[in-house]
Write an enzyme that holds these catalytic residues in place. Structure first.
Site, PDB file in Angstrom:
ATOM      1  N   ASP A   9     -40.182 -45.696  13.765  1.00 46.32           N
ATOM      2  CA  ASP A   9     -39.527 -45.363  12.442  1.00 46.32           C
ATOM      3  C   ASP A   9     -38.676 -44.208  12.398  1.00 46.32           C
ATOM      4  O   ASP A   9     -38.765 -43.225  11.696  1.00 46.32           O
ATOM      5  CB  ASP A   9     -40.347 -45.270  11.271  1.00 46.32           C
ATOM      6  N   CYS A  10     -37.819 -44.040  13.564  1.00 45.74           N
ATOM      7  CA  CYS A  10     -37.191 -42.839  13.800  1.00 45.74           C
ATOM      8  C   CYS A  10     -35.575 -42.864  13.366  1.00 45.74           C
ATOM      9  O   CYS A  10     -35.092 -43.832  13.504  1.00 45.74           O
ATOM     10  CB  CYS A  10     -37.023 -42.649  15.469  1.00 45.74           C
ATOM     11  N   GLY A  11     -35.452 -42.048  12.581  1.00 41.29           N
ATOM     12  CA  GLY A  11     -33.963 -41.766  12.098  1.00 41.29           C
ATOM     13  C   GLY A  11     -33.003 -41.128  13.068  1.00 41.29           C
ATOM     14  O   GLY A  11     -31.888 -41.090  12.782  1.00 41.29           O
ATOM     15  N   ASP A  58     -36.850 -50.304  16.131  1.00 46.16           N
ATOM     16  CA  ASP A  58     -36.850 -49.203  15.314  1.00 46.16           C
ATOM     17  C   ASP A  58     -36.743 -49.812  13.774  1.00 46.16           C
ATOM     18  O   ASP A  58     -35.727 -50.600  13.629  1.00 46.16           O
ATOM     19  CB  ASP A  58     -35.610 -48.298  15.485  1.00 46.16           C
ATOM     20  N   SER A  93     -31.165 -47.036  12.310  1.00 49.50           N
ATOM     21  CA  SER A  93     -30.556 -46.042  13.159  1.00 49.50           C
ATOM     22  C   SER A  93     -29.456 -46.332  14.323  1.00 49.50           C
ATOM     23  O   SER A  93     -29.891 -47.658  14.861  1.00 49.50           O
ATOM     24  CB  SER A  93     -31.332 -45.067  13.774  1.00 49.50           C
TER      25      SER A  93
END
Lengths: 177, 340
Positions: free
Chosen positions: B73-75, B92, B96
């Site tokens: 869940d990386c921005g 993801d 992003s």
């Protein structure tokens, strides 16, 4: 020799003048523009495409909403050129009219919401810099541009829908004959 | 026998990359969920459909070469690039686009973002390939490995009964979501400014510099004033620009409208043209908007070829009528603008 010095100074002066204008644009417009577009982009992401699609598809039945609210929403949330994909919610004979109406809004919206068509800002901004130079505020022009455009895209939608229908009918007659 | 099935993961709205086909094998059975504790619903969905094993990669260490895919869940800075670099298919759940120091490793073939549960779909491929690649000798140990893994997961789950997402995690994830959305929005914006806005500003500034410095402005004023300085002139401009054989040529990129806009703006700034005429001028210089783009725009709207054939002339004809009408409406609407 003096002649060449004058020539060189004149040559450079032309671009110094350009540079001044550039700095004016960069410091005057870009910071606000970046913050505004960031906020609107984030807002659009929060709302999400699905929700907009669900809402927008409800505005298509009524002829007034179809050529006012519907193209405005599509341009605001999907921006130029993806806005035209909303044509998929309409029957074939209304698609050209919707396109006409939506594309006619892609510059008027930039006065208030530049994110919608950031690569073609200068239709509005070109004229707006003149207003700024006179020391007048841009608000009244931007809001009137936006509102007048809504009236005009409605007229455009209705006229184009009428012409499309006529042409389709004529084609059918020709095909039948 | 292996009972793994392949799923296809497509990007979500405003996501990037993909579609990825995810197929766990006996060597790579894990669907690792590295989303700040707990198993993300997307990971659970992929595991359920593929028959792989969903693991909370936050509390249990999983070797990257045992992962069928990883859910993050990386921005966008660290994790977003780490797994693509390690050769793990990366899903993801945030929308992003590639960024961060490892941006070069993020490709459409190993990364997909903005994924929601309904972006995961079964494909018809059954995991035949996986079975054949695993040799007979290896098969046994692989099977054991799988059983072991299942036991490990089971014990983990019994250790933490029904602890999928706690309150604090929810708040944390919400905050993370808001921040990363803004971050991504900012990245999109700066990108747009650099790629589209600044270059045009450079062009416009140079143009204005030349006009102001050389005195071409005075010459141009004599041409522009009689045209853009009164209603009749503006009407003539709009009628000419809307001519059906001319309007598609004037359209592309709105470059002509933008340059004319700048020229009129310069004359307004110099006082040649009264400021309230800015409003009708905006419509007069632009009745051709999008006339070059009609077939493409209609295709985007999923119109049939017959509709496009009719639509192009319909729009062009409509403009000939509505172009001048727009100028008149805008002229009337400009009463009281900048006059007090």
């Amino acid at each position: 020799m003096d002649f060449f010095v004058h020539l060189a100074e004149g040559f450079i002066g032309m671009f110094q003048e350009g540079g001044k204008t550039f700095i004016g644009l960069v410091t005057g417009i870009i910071p606000t523009l970046i913050c505004l577009i960031t906020a609107v982009n984030a807002f659009i992401k929060f709302v999400g495409e699905e929700r907009i699609e669900r809402f927008a598809s409800k505005c298509t039945g009524n002829i007034i909403l179809r050529y006012t609210l519907f193209p405005v929403l599509s341009m605001f949330f999907l921006t130029n050129p993806m806005a035209y994909t909303f044509g998929k919610f309409l029957p074939e004979h209304q698609k050209p009219a919707f396109y006409d109406s939506a594309v006619s809004f892609c510059h008027p919206i930039t006065g208030l919401f530049p994110h919608a068509n950031a690569s073609e800002l200068f239709v509005y901004m070109g004229i707006a810099t003149g207003i700024t130079q006179l020391g007048l505020s841009l608000g009244p022009l931007a809001i009137r541009y936006f509102l007048v455009a809504i009236v005009i895209i409605l007229i455009r939608g209705i006229v184009t829908e009428y012409i499309t229908k006529m042409m389709m009918k004529r084609r059918e007659m020709q095909a039948a004959a | 026998m292996s009972n793994y099935r392949a799923v296809q993961v497509t990007k979500g709205s405003s996501g990037w990359g993909g579609p990825l086909t995810i197929l766990p094998t006996d060597e790579k059975p894990y669907i690792a969920s590295i989303t700040g504790g707990g198993i993300h619903p997307v990971a659970a969905q992929i595991a359920e459909l593929t028959g792989g094993i969903a693991v909370d990669g936050f509390t249990n260490k999983v070797e990257p070469d045992e992962m069928a895919c990883v859910i993050i869940d990386c921005g966008g800075t660290a994790r977003i690039g780490v797994y693509p670099k390690l050769g793990v298919l990366t899903v993801d759940v945030m929308a992003s686009s590639p960024s961060g120091p490892l941006i070069n490793f993020i490709k459409e073939t190993n990364f997909v973002s903005g994924v929601k549960v309904n972006n995961v779909e079964l494909t018809n491929e059954v995991a035949a390939a996986a079975v054949s690649t695993a040799g007979d000798q290896q098969k046994k140990s692989a099977q054991e490995l799988k059983a072991e893994a299942r036991a490990k997961v089971a014990s983990m789950q019994s250790n933490q009964p029904q602890r999928k997402t706690g309150f604090i995690e929810k708040v944390g994830r919400l905050m993370g979501g808001v921040v990363s959305t803004f971050y991504q929005a900012g990245r999109d914006t700066v990108d747009q400014v650099l790629r589209n806005i600044l270059p045009f500003m450079a062009f416009v500034s140079t143009l204005i510099g030349i006009i102001l410095f050389t005195g071409i402005g005075d010459v141009m004023a004599n041409i522009i004033k009689p045209l853009a300085g009164n209603l009749i002139g503006l009407l003539i401009i709009s009628i000419v620009c809307a001519l059906p054989f001319l309007s598609p040529l004037l359209g592309p990129g709105a470059v002509i409208a933008q340059v004319v806009g700048v020229l009129v703006g310069v004359e307004i700034g110099r006082g040649t043209i009264p400021p309230q005429l800015a409003l009708p001028a905006l419509f007069a210089i632009n009745p051709q908007v999008g006339c070059d783009f009609v077939p493409v725009g209609l295709t985007l709207g999923e119109a049939k070829p017959e509709t496009i054939e009719v639509g192009v002339p319909a729009v062009l004809m409509s403009r000939q009528i509505t172009g001048p009408i727009a100028v008149v409406i805008a002229y009337v609407a400009s009463f009281g603008l900048y006059t007090e």
